[in-house]
Motif scaffolding. Structure first.
Motif, mmCIF file in Angstrom:
data_model
loop_
_atom_site.group_PDB
_atom_site.id
_atom_site.type_symbol
_atom_site.label_atom_id
_atom_site.label_comp_id
_atom_site.label_asym_id
_atom_site.label_seq_id
_atom_site.Cartn_x
_atom_site.Cartn_y
_atom_site.Cartn_z
ATOM 1 N N ASN A 1 15.504 3.658 11.931
ATOM 2 C CA ASN A 1 14.178 3.215 11.680
ATOM 3 C C ASN A 1 13.642 4.408 10.556
ATOM 4 N N THR A 2 13.924 5.641 10.767
ATOM 5 C CA THR A 2 13.139 6.653 9.807
ATOM 6 C C THR A 2 13.672 6.570 8.609
ATOM 7 N N ASP A 3 15.225 6.449 8.513
ATOM 8 C CA ASP A 3 15.802 6.264 7.221
ATOM 9 C C ASP A 3 15.494 4.934 6.470
ATOM 10 N N ALA A 4 15.524 3.814 7.325
ATOM 11 C CA ALA A 4 14.956 2.573 6.650
ATOM 12 C C ALA A 4 13.513 2.537 6.091
ATOM 13 N N ALA A 5 12.462 3.368 6.829
ATOM 14 C CA ALA A 5 11.222 3.687 6.323
ATOM 15 C C ALA A 5 11.049 4.593 5.161
ATOM 16 N N PHE A 6 12.041 5.591 4.995
ATOM 17 C CA PHE A 6 11.796 6.256 3.727
ATOM 18 C C PHE A 6 12.504 5.306 2.638
ATOM 19 N N ILE A 7 13.398 4.594 2.699
ATOM 20 C CA ILE A 7 14.072 3.723 1.643
ATOM 21 C C ILE A 7 13.068 2.759 1.290
ATOM 22 N N LEU A 8 12.173 2.129 2.158
ATOM 23 C CA LEU A 8 10.987 1.490 1.914
ATOM 24 C C LEU A 8 10.158 2.094 1.092
ATOM 25 N N GLY A 9 10.002 3.058 1.073
ATOM 26 C CA GLY A 9 8.976 3.985 0.177
ATOM 27 C C GLY A 9 9.348 4.287 -1.101
ATOM 28 N N THR A 10 10.735 4.742 -1.120
ATOM 29 C CA THR A 10 11.259 5.439 -2.321
ATOM 30 C C THR A 10 12.608 4.474 -2.776
ATOM 31 N N GLU B 1 4.100 7.640 6.919
ATOM 32 C CA GLU B 1 4.350 8.726 6.010
ATOM 33 C C GLU B 1 3.653 8.245 4.788
ATOM 34 N N PHE B 2 3.546 7.080 4.234
ATOM 35 C CA PHE B 2 3.237 6.632 2.897
ATOM 36 C C PHE B 2 1.880 6.377 2.725
ATOM 37 N N GLY B 3 1.085 6.085 3.975
ATOM 38 C CA GLY B 3 -0.406 5.453 3.955
ATOM 39 C C GLY B 3 -0.342 3.927 4.337
ATOM 40 N N ASP B 4 -1.734 3.613 4.897
ATOM 41 C CA ASP B 4 -1.819 2.377 5.191
ATOM 42 C C ASP B 4 -1.815 1.374 4.140
ATOM 43 N N GLN B 5 -2.225 1.708 2.946
ATOM 44 C CA GLN B 5 -2.235 0.939 1.858
ATOM 45 C C GLN B 5 -1.074 1.125 0.816
ATOM 46 N N ALA B 6 -0.122 1.985 1.245
ATOM 47 C CA ALA B 6 0.932 2.032 0.453
ATOM 48 C C ALA B 6 1.773 0.787 0.158
ATOM 49 N N LYS B 7 2.305 0.755 -1.157
ATOM 50 C CA LYS B 7 3.082 -0.643 -1.446
ATOM 51 C C LYS B 7 4.709 -0.123 -1.250
ATOM 52 N N ILE B 8 5.577 -0.965 -0.762
ATOM 53 C CA ILE B 8 7.009 -0.667 -0.767
ATOM 54 C C ILE B 8 7.551 -0.528 -2.048
#
Length: 437
Positions: free
Chosen positions: A150-159, A53-60
């Protein structure tokens, strides 16, 4: 003029975290997250969704606020389980994580919920989210702590944010004076008997009363740990002096807010208990709400005893068991697994008389050779320490007794306090710990 409505603890914390003057049950808010914890069963899924969702190079969103703790399936030869930890390790290196507790290093801790507390990641008034249902344990520190997918956690990881519906709150008040053979595990089992596994679905359980006020940090953790067995969104307790000192001694962040409910806060239900004459409680197979007084199940033959997990593997849990096992021998196969390495060090250094807690347990015949981890609590691969591999009856300090939970589906799992488990281990049948206290 904005008139604030009276709020419960959870409502106040979510109002603060969403930058709103108030939050009421049923309202939907965007909440800032102070801490995200992911463990080995879920981290690979979270990481994969995050990168998609955020890209392979995205930073948390914040490398200091994502805590990765392998603990479930780690001391095993299972290749898939090992691959999960490998992926966590690679991601930590990519992102420059400060808090990855690697099993291959001295930095490894143990069970995530106890490690979060020991390492100072729990703070009053904050929002803590984890990829395990028992993340609710952190509510013992006055934290709004919940488990997510996992989906909610991934969204938190990005935002660093999560969309939440503010839960209703059930208030539970514990009065009276409990006897020495009664532990926090007995109290939460008693509550589960009344609420059942669906009686608090997506609701907060807010604990209070003089029994709670005088309760230790680890006992508070036991209570909050098992609210999820009633379907609760979270459990929460106003921090007492001991809790505040515990946090200050461990956290690198000493600025936090003690949140208390308004006196006129709205509760969907208020449950009051006088615990003066309560008996030890046992959850019978195959549900944690299938609870009965130990008096009604005494004498039931048991094949194995198990002391461990985020619920019953803390320092105080082993201390309680050792009080009964001192100068006695178990008559059935008995396993002990410290929740964390720190618990292991504690029971080696803490003494009862002229022996350490660890020595007392080993001398009594308890198998203490397992590494600090979740171990048999969640079944795990076939080489998991203490796993049930054949049909048997087990009494355990863990939190769930569903069919297959600790391994073999035909096993019968009984849940009790460390005192009840230790007493049963001596006699080989379910035994009231009052007999030894």
């Amino acid at each position: 003029m904005i008139i604030k409505q009276p709020m419960t603890m959870s409502e106040k914390i979510l109002a603060k975290s969403s930058n709103n003057p108030s939050a009421q049950s049923g309202q939907t808010v965007w909440s800032k997250v102070n801490i995200l914890m992911t463990h080995d069963p879920c981290s690979p899924g979270v990481i994969s969704i995050f990168k998609k969702e955020f890209g392979d190079q995205a930073k948390i969103w914040d490398k200091n606020k994502h805590i990765m703790i392998p603990d479930h399936f780690i001391f095993t030869s299972d290749k898939k389980a090992n691959a999960n930890v490998d992926m966590m390790r690679e991601f930590a290196e990519e992102q420059g994580h400060k808090y990855f507790y690697d099993p291959k290093t001295n930095n490894y801790k143990g069970v995530c919920h106890i490690a979060l507390a020991e390492e100072g990641h729990n703070r009053p008034g904050e929002v803590l989210v984890g990829t395990d249902s028992h993340t609710v344990t952190s509510g013992a520190f006055g934290t709004f702590a919940i488990g997510v997918g996992n989906t909610d956690a991934a969204f938190i990881l990005g935002t660093g944010e999560i969309l939440l519906r503010v839960p209703e709150t059930i208030k539970v008040i514990f009065h009276g004076k409990i006897e020495p053979h009664i532990m926090a595990k007995d109290l939460i089992l008693l509550l589960l008997k009344d609420l059942t596994t669906q009686g608090a679905t997506y609701q907060t359980i807010e604990f209070s009363g003089e029994v709670i006020n005088n309760m230790t940090v680890e006992d508070r953790m036991t209570l909050c740990n098992m609210v999820i067995e009633a379907g609760a969104k979270n459990g929460i307790i106003i921090p007492n002096r001991e809790t505040i000192e515990y946090v200050k001694e461990r956290s690198t962040i000493n600025e936090f807010e003690i949140i208390e409910p308004d006196k006129s806060a709205n509760y969907t239900k208020i449950l009051e208990y006088d615990l003066t004459n309560i008996q030890a409680q046992i959850a019978k197979p195959h549900s944690p709400d299938n609870v009965d007084s130990i008096i009604n199940v005494e004498g039931k033959k048991i094949d194995r005893a198990y002391i461990g997990s985020c619920t019953g593997g803390k320092t105080s849990d082993f201390l309680a068991a050792a009080q009964i096992l001192k100068n006695r021998k178990v008559t059935i196969e008995t396993f002990g697994v410290p929740a964390t390495k720190q618990v292991f060090y504690d029971i080696i250094n803490q003494q009862i008389g002229n022996k350490s807690v660890y020595e007392i347990l080993v001398d009594a015949g308890v198998n203490m050779t397992g590494e600090a981890s979740c171990a048999a609590c969640c079944g795990g691969p076939i080489d998991t320490f203490g796993r049930i591999n054949s049909s048997m009856s087990v009494i355990s300090t863990t939190n769930r007794n569903f069919s297959g939970r600790m391994g073999d589906k035909s096993a019968s799992i009984y849940l009790g306090s460390p005192l009840s488990v230790a007493a049963t281990a001596i006699n080989g049948y379910i035994t009231n710990p009052k007999e030894f206290i």
